[in-house]
Write a protein that holds these residues in place. Sequence first.
Motif, PDB file in Angstrom:
ATOM      1  N   GLU A 193      34.013  48.022  47.963  1.00 58.86           N
ATOM      2  CA  GLU A 193      34.583  47.594  46.804  1.00 58.86           C
ATOM      3  C   GLU A 193      35.864  47.964  46.352  1.00 58.86           C
ATOM      4  OE1 GLU A 193      31.784  47.694  43.776  1.00 58.86           O
ATOM      5  OE2 GLU A 193      29.910  46.900  44.924  1.00 58.86           O
ATOM      6  N   VAL A 194      36.902  47.277  45.875  1.00 60.96           N
ATOM      7  CA  VAL A 194      38.017  47.546  45.663  1.00 60.96           C
ATOM      8  C   VAL A 194      38.375  47.418  43.853  1.00 60.96           C
ATOM      9  CG1 VAL A 194      40.791  47.602  45.444  1.00 60.96           C
ATOM     10  CG2 VAL A 194      39.347  47.249  47.751  1.00 60.96           C
ATOM     11  N   ASP A 195      38.634  48.709  43.344  1.00 59.65           N
ATOM     12  CA  ASP A 195      39.044  48.630  41.706  1.00 59.65           C
ATOM     13  C   ASP A 195      40.402  48.619  41.725  1.00 59.65           C
ATOM     14  OD1 ASP A 195      39.717  48.953  39.296  1.00 59.65           O
ATOM     15  OD2 ASP A 195      37.973  50.155  38.766  1.00 59.65           O
ATOM     16  N   PHE A 196      41.152  47.288  41.737  1.00 63.20           N
ATOM     17  CA  PHE A 196      42.683  47.300  41.662  1.00 63.20           C
ATOM     18  C   PHE A 196      43.256  48.115  40.752  1.00 63.20           C
ATOM     19  CE2 PHE A 196      46.686  45.171  41.461  1.00 63.20           C
ATOM     20  CZ  PHE A 196      46.911  45.122  42.911  1.00 63.20           C
ATOM     21  N   GLY A 197      42.895  48.122  39.463  1.00 63.39           N
ATOM     22  CA  GLY A 197      43.406  48.798  38.561  1.00 63.39           C
ATOM     23  C   GLY A 197      43.412  50.504  38.662  1.00 63.39           C
ATOM     24  N   ALA A 198      42.379  50.937  39.433  1.00 65.43           N
ATOM     25  CA  ALA A 198      42.344  52.178  39.890  1.00 65.43           C
ATOM     26  C   ALA A 198      43.319  52.385  41.042  1.00 65.43           C
ATOM     27  CB  ALA A 198      40.827  52.698  40.301  1.00 65.43           C
ATOM     28  N   ALA A 199      43.680  51.524  41.782  1.00 65.49           N
ATOM     29  CA  ALA A 199      44.698  51.909  42.864  1.00 65.49           C
ATOM     30  C   ALA A 199      45.918  51.765  42.147  1.00 65.49           C
ATOM     31  CB  ALA A 199      44.555  50.446  43.822  1.00 65.49           C
ATOM     32  N   ASP A 216      46.272  52.964  39.220  1.00 66.18           N
ATOM     33  CA  ASP A 216      46.287  54.301  38.477  1.00 66.18           C
ATOM     34  C   ASP A 216      46.829  55.403  39.546  1.00 66.18           C
ATOM     35  OD1 ASP A 216      45.415  53.276  36.149  1.00 66.18           O
ATOM     36  OD2 ASP A 216      43.219  53.731  36.543  1.00 66.18           O
ATOM     37  N   ARG A 225      47.758  44.991  36.876  1.00 64.32           N
ATOM     38  CA  ARG A 225      46.644  45.776  37.088  1.00 64.32           C
ATOM     39  C   ARG A 225      45.561  44.983  37.604  1.00 64.32           C
ATOM     40  NH1 ARG A 225      46.528  50.581  35.757  1.00 64.32           N
ATOM     41  NH2 ARG A 225      44.309  50.737  35.475  1.00 64.32           N
ATOM     42  N   SER A 226      45.701  43.792  37.924  1.00 63.16           N
ATOM     43  CA  SER A 226      44.506  42.945  38.399  1.00 63.16           C
ATOM     44  C   SER A 226      45.266  42.106  39.892  1.00 63.16           C
ATOM     45  CB  SER A 226      44.117  41.573  37.443  1.00 63.16           C
ATOM     46  OG  SER A 226      45.440  40.924  37.249  1.00 63.16           O
ATOM     47  N   SER A 227      43.927  42.269  40.554  1.00 59.96           N
ATOM     48  CA  SER A 227      44.541  41.992  42.167  1.00 59.96           C
ATOM     49  C   SER A 227      44.661  40.320  41.995  1.00 59.96           C
ATOM     50  CB  SER A 227      43.099  41.981  43.057  1.00 59.96           C
ATOM     51  OG  SER A 227      43.412  41.496  44.201  1.00 59.96           O
ATOM     52  N   LEU A 281      43.656  45.382  49.821  1.00 60.28           N
ATOM     53  CA  LEU A 281      43.102  45.497  48.785  1.00 60.28           C
ATOM     54  C   LEU A 281      42.479  44.508  48.076  1.00 60.28           C
ATOM     55  CD1 LEU A 281      45.661  47.597  46.750  1.00 60.28           C
ATOM     56  CD2 LEU A 281      43.385  48.503  47.548  1.00 60.28           C
TER      57      LEU A 281
END
Length: 475
Positions: free
Chosen positions: A79-85, A87, A168-170, A193
Amino acid sequence: MNKVITTDICVIGAGSGGLSVAAGAVQMGADVVLIEKGKMGGDCLNTGCVPSKALLAAGHAAENARTASHFGVSTGPVEVDFGAAMDHVHSVIAGIAPHDSVERFEELGCTVIQAEARFTGPGEVIAGDKTVKAKRFVVATGSRAAVPPIPGLEAVGYFTNETIFENRSSPDHLIIIGGGPIGLEMAQAHQQLGAKVTVIEMMNILPKDDPDLVSVVREQIKASGISLYEQAKTKEILEVADRIRVVIEHDGIEITLEGSHLLLATGRKPNVENLGLSNAGIEYDQRGISVDARLRSSNRKVFAIGDVTGGLQFTHMAGYDAGIVIRNALFRLPAKIDHSAVPWVTYTHPELAQVGMTETDARQKFGDDIRVVTWDYAENDRARAEADTTGFIKVVTTRRGRILGAGIVGRQAGELIGVWALAISQKMKIGAIAGMIAPYPTLGELSKRVAGAWYTPSLFSAKTRKIVRFLLNLG
């Protein structure tokens, strides 16, 4: 009235090149004024090299997790958290920023002015409420993303490298126009991602690199699921119901692509506007400021370095240019630029690194009076241990063994190209690389093995066997 500041060196632009000049000059005893209208650190730190490599690292981490089962490691669904990427991207920028900050350069002794600079004469600029008069000026204003004249583009929203790292969104489907290093790196990062990605290139991808090396990157890009259209003309762009439609012509057929987001990666444009260059007698055009081999403009008191000169647009080139300027401006040494050993890297997986002449360049200059040797990653034990054997190294030499150029496509190519840049800069022959001791097992052995392959035809020839038999028969 403006406050007048008199100084030795005035640097306009606090990107990589400008900061290198300012730091070097002030620590060598010069009075330095540094002017920057935007963010300290310039494009490289804030919207270029640093954030792009940080986002690629996040993408590679996701891809490594997906393929870990090859090593007997089970990770489960990734699972990818694009916002965290993102960050992570901004934390990397924040970690480096203090090194390029106003505070650091003021501590070094520079006078830092945060304002737009404009020449008002051959020996002075205005920046905010200050007038700066200097013995020497260095223009290091860099470049920005070029926006092509595509019908309909002005009516739709799009990213460039200057805005993509604020997203911040994929993207559901990212369409990228431009298949150079920036376009391909962002294509792979977003695909890994979780985004669907399409790349459109009007010529062939990575046109400045050796086509044999590029073919490996092309195959891997396609195999990953990225849609690639080369030799394609972008005819029109539309926005329909919050979707981006891109109409292209490819192989004589008109194709309509639909995506959620659009990224322009169609080259760079030097920042020469609003600098008052004509007021200072500085010649320039849309390609940048004209400079001689010592990086002097037509106004001999004014140097220009980095992207604003329209030359090789790499951060390490701006740093190299800074050294040339310091020798000229501070020590009055007639130092000249030498681009024969400039390395560059595209940080996709596999990476592609190049230095010196490509095989095509060498054949144009020397005809058939060259030698080309290659060595595959599949023949390297470290590459096999890490299950990453895609790629090869290619070296071009004269018939007498002087190294003209080298290219590497594969794992850590950017780290491996350095030894070849050194060899070319020092005009070494390939025997120097063949004779070095490389630790085992490392990817560095690739360089030694390809150099050794240069000698294979002569070492294992019939003539050599006769000599060996003759000497052995002597007892």
